[in-house]
Motif scaffolding. Structure first.
Motif, PDB file in Angstrom:
ATOM      1  N   GLY A 149       6.317  -5.419  13.629  1.00 12.46           N
ATOM      2  CA  GLY A 149       6.724  -5.234  12.240  1.00 12.46           C
ATOM      3  C   GLY A 149       5.638  -4.574  11.418  1.00 12.46           C
ATOM      4  N   VAL A 150       4.401  -4.984  11.629  1.00 11.62           N
ATOM      5  CA  VAL A 150       3.268  -4.380  10.925  1.00 11.62           C
ATOM      6  C   VAL A 150       3.101  -2.932  11.364  1.00 11.62           C
ATOM      7  CG1 VAL A 150       0.794  -4.552  10.442  1.00 11.62           C
ATOM      8  CG2 VAL A 150       2.138  -6.629  10.782  1.00 11.62           C
ATOM      9  N   MET A 151       3.198  -2.719  12.659  1.00 13.71           N
ATOM     10  CA  MET A 151       3.086  -1.358  13.198  1.00 13.71           C
ATOM     11  C   MET A 151       4.168  -0.452  12.624  1.00 13.71           C
ATOM     12  SD  MET A 151       4.823   0.623  15.665  1.00 13.71           S
ATOM     13  CE  MET A 151       5.470  -0.535  16.860  1.00 13.71           C
ATOM     14  N   GLY A 152       5.409  -0.952  12.566  1.00 17.48           N
ATOM     15  CA  GLY A 152       6.508  -0.153  12.032  1.00 17.48           C
ATOM     16  C   GLY A 152       6.320   0.176  10.565  1.00 17.48           C
ATOM     17  N   ALA A 153       5.816  -0.783   9.787  1.00 15.97           N
ATOM     18  CA  ALA A 153       5.570  -0.528   8.368  1.00 15.97           C
ATOM     19  C   ALA A 153       4.481   0.530   8.185  1.00 15.97           C
ATOM     20  CB  ALA A 153       5.166  -1.828   7.665  1.00 15.97           C
ATOM     21  N   SER A 154       3.465   0.497   9.031  1.00 19.62           N
ATOM     22  CA  SER A 154       2.374   1.478   8.908  1.00 19.62           C
ATOM     23  C   SER A 154       2.851   2.891   9.249  1.00 19.62           C
ATOM     24  CB  SER A 154       1.205   1.083   9.814  1.00 19.62           C
ATOM     25  OG  SER A 154       1.561   1.183  11.180  1.00 19.62           O
ATOM     26  N   LEU A 155       3.848   2.999  10.123  1.00 19.21           N
ATOM     27  CA  LEU A 155       4.378   4.324  10.468  1.00 19.21           C
ATOM     28  C   LEU A 155       4.922   5.041   9.241  1.00 19.21           C
ATOM     29  CD1 LEU A 155       6.283   3.646  13.824  1.00 19.21           C
ATOM     30  CD2 LEU A 155       4.317   5.158  13.513  1.00 19.21           C
ATOM     31  N   HIS A 156       5.636   4.324   8.391  1.00 23.61           N
ATOM     32  CA  HIS A 156       6.212   4.919   7.185  1.00 23.61           C
ATOM     33  C   HIS A 156       5.116   5.397   6.237  1.00 23.61           C
ATOM     34  CE1 HIS A 156      10.494   3.809   7.850  1.00 23.61           C
ATOM     35  NE2 HIS A 156       9.951   2.845   8.583  1.00 23.61           N
ATOM     36  N   LEU A 157       4.070   4.584   6.108  1.00 24.11           N
ATOM     37  CA  LEU A 157       2.963   4.968   5.229  1.00 24.11           C
ATOM     38  C   LEU A 157       2.213   6.173   5.772  1.00 24.11           C
ATOM     39  CD1 LEU A 157       0.988   4.603   2.915  1.00 24.11           C
ATOM     40  CD2 LEU A 157      -0.090   2.739   4.201  1.00 24.11           C
ATOM     41  N   LEU A 158       1.887   6.144   7.058  1.00 23.63           N
ATOM     42  CA  LEU A 158       1.148   7.253   7.661  1.00 23.63           C
ATOM     43  C   LEU A 158       1.968   8.535   7.663  1.00 23.63           C
ATOM     44  CD1 LEU A 158      -0.452   5.298  10.645  1.00 23.63           C
ATOM     45  CD2 LEU A 158      -1.670   6.281   8.681  1.00 23.63           C
ATOM     46  N   PHE A 159       3.284   8.413   7.812  1.00 28.22           N
ATOM     47  CA  PHE A 159       4.139   9.601   7.773  1.00 28.22           C
ATOM     48  C   PHE A 159       4.072  10.263   6.402  1.00 28.22           C
ATOM     49  CE2 PHE A 159       8.362  11.427   6.804  1.00 28.22           C
ATOM     50  CZ  PHE A 159       8.397  12.429   7.772  1.00 28.22           C
ATOM     51  N   ILE A 188      12.275   2.445  14.760  1.00 30.37           N
ATOM     52  CA  ILE A 188      10.864   2.776  14.988  1.00 30.37           C
ATOM     53  C   ILE A 188      10.752   4.049  15.817  1.00 30.37           C
ATOM     54  CG2 ILE A 188       8.702   1.994  16.030  1.00 30.37           C
ATOM     55  CD1 ILE A 188       9.436  -0.843  15.351  1.00 30.37           C
ATOM     56  N   GLN A 189      11.630   4.190  16.801  1.00 30.74           N
ATOM     57  CA  GLN A 189      11.624   5.431  17.600  1.00 30.74           C
ATOM     58  C   GLN A 189      11.857   6.654  16.723  1.00 30.74           C
ATOM     59  OE1 GLN A 189      13.352   5.795  21.550  1.00 30.74           O
ATOM     60  NE2 GLN A 189      14.066   3.660  21.432  1.00 30.74           N
ATOM     61  N   ILE A 190      12.812   6.552  15.810  1.00 28.44           N
ATOM     62  CA  ILE A 190      13.120   7.685  14.926  1.00 28.44           C
ATOM     63  C   ILE A 190      11.912   8.048  14.078  1.00 28.44           C
ATOM     64  CG2 ILE A 190      14.497   8.365  12.916  1.00 28.44           C
ATOM     65  CD1 ILE A 190      16.816   6.759  14.136  1.00 28.44           C
ATOM     66  N   LYS A 191      11.243   7.037  13.528  1.00 27.21           N
ATOM     67  CA  LYS A 191      10.094   7.317  12.676  1.00 27.21           C
ATOM     68  C   LYS A 191       8.940   7.914  13.486  1.00 27.21           C
ATOM     69  CE  LYS A 191       9.976   6.948   9.046  1.00 27.21           C
ATOM     70  NZ  LYS A 191      10.195   7.966   7.974  1.00 27.21           N
ATOM     71  N   ALA A 238       0.835  -1.207   0.000  1.00 23.56           N
ATOM     72  CA  ALA A 238       0.000   0.000   0.000  1.00 23.56           C
ATOM     73  C   ALA A 238       0.869   1.257   0.000  1.00 23.56           C
ATOM     74  CB  ALA A 238      -0.927  -0.008   1.219  1.00 23.56           C
ATOM     75  N   HIS A 239       1.993   1.196   0.714  1.00 22.50           N
ATOM     76  CA  HIS A 239       2.935   2.319   0.720  1.00 22.50           C
ATOM     77  C   HIS A 239       3.496   2.555  -0.685  1.00 22.50           C
ATOM     78  CE1 HIS A 239       6.646   4.329   2.811  1.00 22.50           C
ATOM     79  NE2 HIS A 239       5.899   5.184   2.155  1.00 22.50           N
ATOM     80  N   ALA A 240       3.803   1.447  -1.387  1.00 20.16           N
ATOM     81  CA  ALA A 240       4.291   1.567  -2.765  1.00 20.16           C
ATOM     82  C   ALA A 240       3.216   2.178  -3.658  1.00 20.16           C
ATOM     83  CB  ALA A 240       4.710   0.193  -3.285  1.00 20.16           C
ATOM     84  N   PHE A 241       1.960   1.781  -3.453  1.00 16.56           N
ATOM     85  CA  PHE A 241       0.855   2.362  -4.217  1.00 16.56           C
ATOM     86  C   PHE A 241       0.768   3.864  -3.961  1.00 16.56           C
ATOM     87  CE2 PHE A 241      -2.120  -1.557  -4.747  1.00 16.56           C
ATOM     88  CZ  PHE A 241      -1.082  -2.246  -5.352  1.00 16.56           C
TER      89      PHE A 241
END
Length: 290
Positions: free
Chosen positions: A222-232, A275-278, A194-197
């Motif tokens: 891992g799922v939570m960390g991936a969602s952080l990048h998308l939401l950011f 994850i903290q940085i993001k 979804a992030h790639a989309f």
């Protein structure tokens, strides 16, 4: 006389070394279900002493593959090896486009290792605007709906690399159920897809805002960390729409600092630093105007 003896000894030693090498190559080929030709290729590439010598080896391999891959009734197992050899051709800077269609075809194999090899090959050799992507879409759609999570995972790997703004709508309906998949790896890859989309066509996933927020609360880090990048990335375009997530970011950060995440996420005793940085970046974005 001495020279003759030395020459004879060297000849015997060379024959012995060649026989040992052939025996080892045959054993390795049998152990890995790959041909002796494949191991000879790797050995020759490794032993080449110049770029010119390496190019000659690869050109010879290209001719072999061009003659072998189009042959009728080639077993999937043999085609898998040909594609691995084709990857070496491409990695060393030569054109392997003559074999791309065979990589697409291998993704429809029912044998998992062969299917994964096909998806690996197309992910590495094709680009998102390649004409063959349209032929790949049907296989991706079918595998994303598979009950075998390994097939789903292989398809998602290709989705992240190859789907563009034009083909994303054809995949999106298959992607949405995967946010609730029972396997955490699939949920993580679904978020990454979804992030790639979003990076290629933000409007295509704008309506999935609620699903992405739910992934932020996933039990798997891992799922939570991936969602952080998308939401950011989504918040960068519309910060006000995501300010309500600040309490969630703070709660997650508190859990990390209290060492409540698995030890696997520690780095030199620092709990989940990436994850903290993001999270800090998300907080900075949310409070930029305050």
């Amino acid at each position: 006389m001495l020279r003759s003896l030395v020459g004879s000894e060297m000849c015997i030693r060379d024959r012995y070394q060649r026989r040992v090498r052939e025996t080892l190559l045959g054993a390795m080929a049998g152990a890995h279900n790959l041909s002796k030709d494949f191991f000879e290729l790797i050995k020759d590439i490794g032993e080449s002493k110049s770029k010119q010598e390496e190019d000659k080896i690869i050109q010879r391999e290209i001719e072999v593959l061009k003659g072998s891959m189009p042959a009728p009734n080639i077993p999937w197992k043999k085609m898998k090896e040909f594609l691995v050899r084709l990857l070496y051709v491409e990695m060393l800077g030569h054109d392997g486009s003559f074999g791309y269609i065979h990589a697409v075809n291998l993704t429809s194999s029912r044998v998992m290792i062969e299917k994964r090899t096909g998806y690996l090959a197309v992910s590495l050799m094709l680009h998102q605007d390649h004409d063959l992507i349209l032929l790949l879409i049907a296989n991706i759609q079918r595998d994303m709906g598979s009950s075998n999570f390994l097939e789903v995972s292989a398809a998602l790997t290709a989705v992240m690399k190859l789907v563009n703004a034009d083909t994303a709508p054809a995949i999106l309906d298959n992607l949405m159920p995967l946010f609730n998949h029972s396997n955490e790896l699939i949920r993580k890859k679904a978020v990454m897809a979804a992030h790639a989309f979003h990076s290629k066509s933000p409007s295509s996933v704008a309506h999935l805002d609620a699903s992405f927020r739910k992934c932020l609360c996933d039990k798997d880090p891992g799922v939570m960390g991936a969602s952080l990048h998308l939401l950011f990335d989504m918040a960068k375009q519309s910060p006000d729409d995501f300010k309500d997530l600040v309490p969630s970011y703070v709660a997650i950060l508190r859990q990390i600092v209290d060492h409540r995440l698995p030890k696997d996420y520690d780095y030199h005793r620092m709990p989940a630093p990436w994850i903290q940085i993001k999270i800090l970046q998300c907080l900075a974005l949310g409070g930029a105007d305050e």
